[in-house]
Enzyme design. Sequence first.
Site, short mmCIF file in Angstrom:
data_model
loop_
_atom_site.label_atom_id
_atom_site.label_comp_id
_atom_site.label_asym_id
_atom_site.label_seq_id
_atom_site.Cartn_x
_atom_site.Cartn_y
_atom_site.Cartn_z
N CYS A 104 -21.32 22.92 9.77
CA CYS A 104 -21.52 23.30 8.38
C CYS A 104 -22.98 23.12 7.96
O CYS A 104 -23.90 23.60 8.62
CB CYS A 104 -20.55 22.49 7.51
N HIS A 105 -23.23 22.41 6.87
CA HIS A 105 -24.58 22.18 6.34
C HIS A 105 -25.38 21.16 7.15
O HIS A 105 -26.56 20.97 6.90
CB HIS A 105 -24.51 21.72 4.89
#
Length: 182
Positions: free
Chosen positions: A111-112
């Site tokens: 993800c991030h």
Amino acid sequence: MSLNGKTIAFLAAPEGTEQVELTEPWRAVRDAGGTPRLISTEPGQITAFRHLDKGDTFPVDGVVGEVSVQDFDGLVLPGGVANPDHLRTRPEAVRFVREFVESGKPVASICHAAWTLIEADVVRGRTVTSWPSVQTDLRNAGATWVDEEVVVDENGPGKLITSRGPDDLKAFCEATLDALAA
């Protein structure tokens, strides 16, 4: 596949880690016989999040400035927006990630969490994926971004395993375990 005898670092900020991106890979490592250890920038505990809502708390096993890459066989970077945003502003966390990649040991990011990889300057020339909103940042840092559930890149030291987000956790966990078991 077995991770018996392997210790895996999970690097997370005191607040803002996406809970499922911590707990699912943690469970996969533990179920494969590995020893997951939670590393943070502060001692005590972290508070995970379920997207924007506070989730559960988890005890910290070590502080990033006080542990060594040599203590671990691999690194997992869970996502969440606030988690990597905090980590990339802490020189000791950025150094830890850079040293991990340079060591050739597997590093898995979902993800991030790719923001921390960008700050550590370890994505140049590598093919990766992430949450879609991070793709421009990755491209600007010299990576090739692809929209796939999981990417295993070996175009540099060690394996770099990246995934887009919670919907890809099954593939992320499988690829991470494969890299850690090798």
